[in-house]
Scaffold this active site. Structure first.
Site, PDB file in Angstrom:
ATOM      1  N   LEU A  34       0.819  -1.217   0.000  1.00 23.93           N
ATOM      2  CA  LEU A  34       0.000   0.000   0.000  1.00 23.93           C
ATOM      3  C   LEU A  34       0.856   1.272   0.000  1.00 23.93           C
ATOM      4  O   LEU A  34       1.903   1.330   0.644  1.00 23.93           O
ATOM      5  CB  LEU A  34      -0.910   0.004   1.235  1.00 23.93           C
ATOM      6  N   HIS A  38      -3.386   4.269  -2.544  1.00 24.68           N
ATOM      7  CA  HIS A  38      -4.402   3.406  -1.923  1.00 24.68           C
ATOM      8  C   HIS A  38      -5.070   4.126  -0.748  1.00 24.68           C
ATOM      9  O   HIS A  38      -6.280   4.033  -0.559  1.00 24.68           O
ATOM     10  CB  HIS A  38      -3.760   2.125  -1.352  1.00 24.68           C
ATOM     11  N   ASP A 155      -4.849   3.463 -13.244  1.00 19.42           N
ATOM     12  CA  ASP A 155      -5.192   2.304 -14.081  1.00 19.42           C
ATOM     13  C   ASP A 155      -6.489   2.634 -14.817  1.00 19.42           C
ATOM     14  O   ASP A 155      -7.542   2.057 -14.534  1.00 19.42           O
ATOM     15  CB  ASP A 155      -5.351   1.066 -13.192  1.00 19.42           C
TER      16      ASP A 155
HETATM   17  O1  PAF Z   1      -5.604  -2.412  -9.161  1.00 17.54           O
HETATM   18  C1  PAF Z   1      -5.318  -3.428  -8.499  1.00 17.54           C
HETATM   19  O2  PAF Z   1      -4.649  -3.368  -7.463  1.00 17.54           O
HETATM   20  C2  PAF Z   1      -5.803  -4.784  -8.990  1.00 17.54           C
HETATM   21  O3  PAF Z   1      -5.840  -4.835 -10.374  1.00 17.54           O
HETATM   22  C3  PAF Z   1      -7.168  -5.193  -8.380  1.00 17.54           C
HETATM   23  C4  PAF Z   1      -8.258  -4.245  -8.815  1.00 17.54           C
HETATM   24  C5  PAF Z   1      -7.072  -5.215  -6.863  1.00 17.54           C
HETATM   25  C6  PAF Z   1      -7.554  -6.601  -8.870  1.00 17.54           C
HETATM   26  O4  PAF Z   1      -6.612  -7.538  -8.498  1.00 17.54           O
END
Ligand code: PAF
Length: 295
Positions: A34, A38, A155
């Site tokens: 993390l 996050h 992402d």
């Molecule tokens: O973005 C991420 O950390 C991963 O692709 C996820 C969404 C937790 C799926 O494994």
């Protein structure tokens, strides 16, 4: 005190108990390692829901490169302590087999199709990656149930395929409100990512050029350069500048209409532009993107 649960079934029970009491649930799926990115998702979830849960699961289905999976940073205990410190109520994990109890062998797991938003970019350069993401995210969503789910825009294509999945699940009555959240950056502009841990200080400096190139594309858009081919060329030229090369190797430097993603062809006219880059710095693959503007 955070509740730490070892299996998807224990997590489901926890979520059902809260939902039955009409308590709203926010959810942050993670693969651990993390960072501030996050934690910004957790903070947003805490602000918008009565309880917040997170998951830590390094999903082997989404790693098209086994070496990348082996090198993925993991520090479970530190992550749980961090989640507790920031006020997350529950964190769960599990084994791949526990997410797919219907198969005898994980090799039999049926992969989901990410649909039209999965075409091109990550879909092209990491074959199987987005399939692996939507396959696990469906199970993660089914574990938590109806909730608001928070994803980082770093992402960007992932947020689109997850949203597409959420639309499908809605048809079954499983309501997941996908909340895309802004990318958090280092002072240098480098987008926060668990993979940054694998970069040397010098490579971090090189990697910050990705954001710089994206920012220059934004300036160009602002002063009227709306031709995707010219913007893509500009991105590539800046990333391959002799001061930076040979440490950056580009997978793609693309400009797409974020409101017309699936209809993309090289000659499509763009109204709402987003620039997206994937590049290797040394052995580490990084992705980033920036909204350029509308017209
Ligand atoms: O973005 C991420 O950390 C991963 O692709 C996820 C969404 C937790 C799926 O494994």
């Amino acid at each position: 005190m955070i509740t730490s649960l070892p299996s998807p079934s224990a997590a489901s029970q926890w979520c059902d108990r809260h939902r039955n009491e009409k308590i709203s649930i926010g959810y942050v799926p993670t693969m651990g390692a993390l960072h501030e990115g996050h934690l910004s998702l957790v903070a947003r979830s805490i602000a918008e829901n009565e309880v917040t849960c997170a998951s830590i699961f390094v999903n082997p289905l989404q790693f098209n490169n086994p070496d990348d999976l082996k090198k993925y940073p993991q520090n479970r205990q530190r992550d749980i302590e961090t989640l507790q410190r920031v006020g997350c109520d529950m964190v769960y994990t599990g084994l791949l087999a526990q997410f797919f109890p219907e198969v005898e062998d994980v090799k039999q797991i049926k992969m989901n199709d990410p649909g039209p938003p999965g075409k091109g970019l990550e879909g092209k350069f990491r074959p199987g990656h987005l399939e692996g993401v939507v396959t696990i995210v469906e199970r993660l969503f089914r574990t938590v149930g109806t909730c608001r789910a928070y994803f980082g825009e770093k992402d960007y294509q992932q947020t689109l395929v997850v949203n597409h999945l959420a639309q499908r699940l809605k048809g079954e009555g499983l309501i997941i409100d996908v909340v895309p959240c802004p990318t958090i950056r280092e002072n240098s502009g480098l987008a926060m990512s668990s993979r940054n841990q694998r970069l040397t200080e010098n490579q971090k400096q090189v990697a910050s050029n990705i954001y710089q190139a994206l920012s220059r594309a934004k300036q160009s858009w602002k002063i009227g350069q709306h031709d995707p081919a010219a913007l893509q060329r500009q991105l590539r030229e800046q990333l391959a500048h002799p001061d930076i090369s040979p440490d950056i190797s580009i997978d793609y430097a693309a400009v797409r209409d974020q409101n017309n993603w699936s209809a993309h062809t090289p000659n499509t006219e763009i109204s709402n532009a987003r620039a997206l880059v994937a590049a290797y710095v040394g052995e580490v693959r990084l992705i980033d993107n920036l909204y350029l503007g509308g017209r």
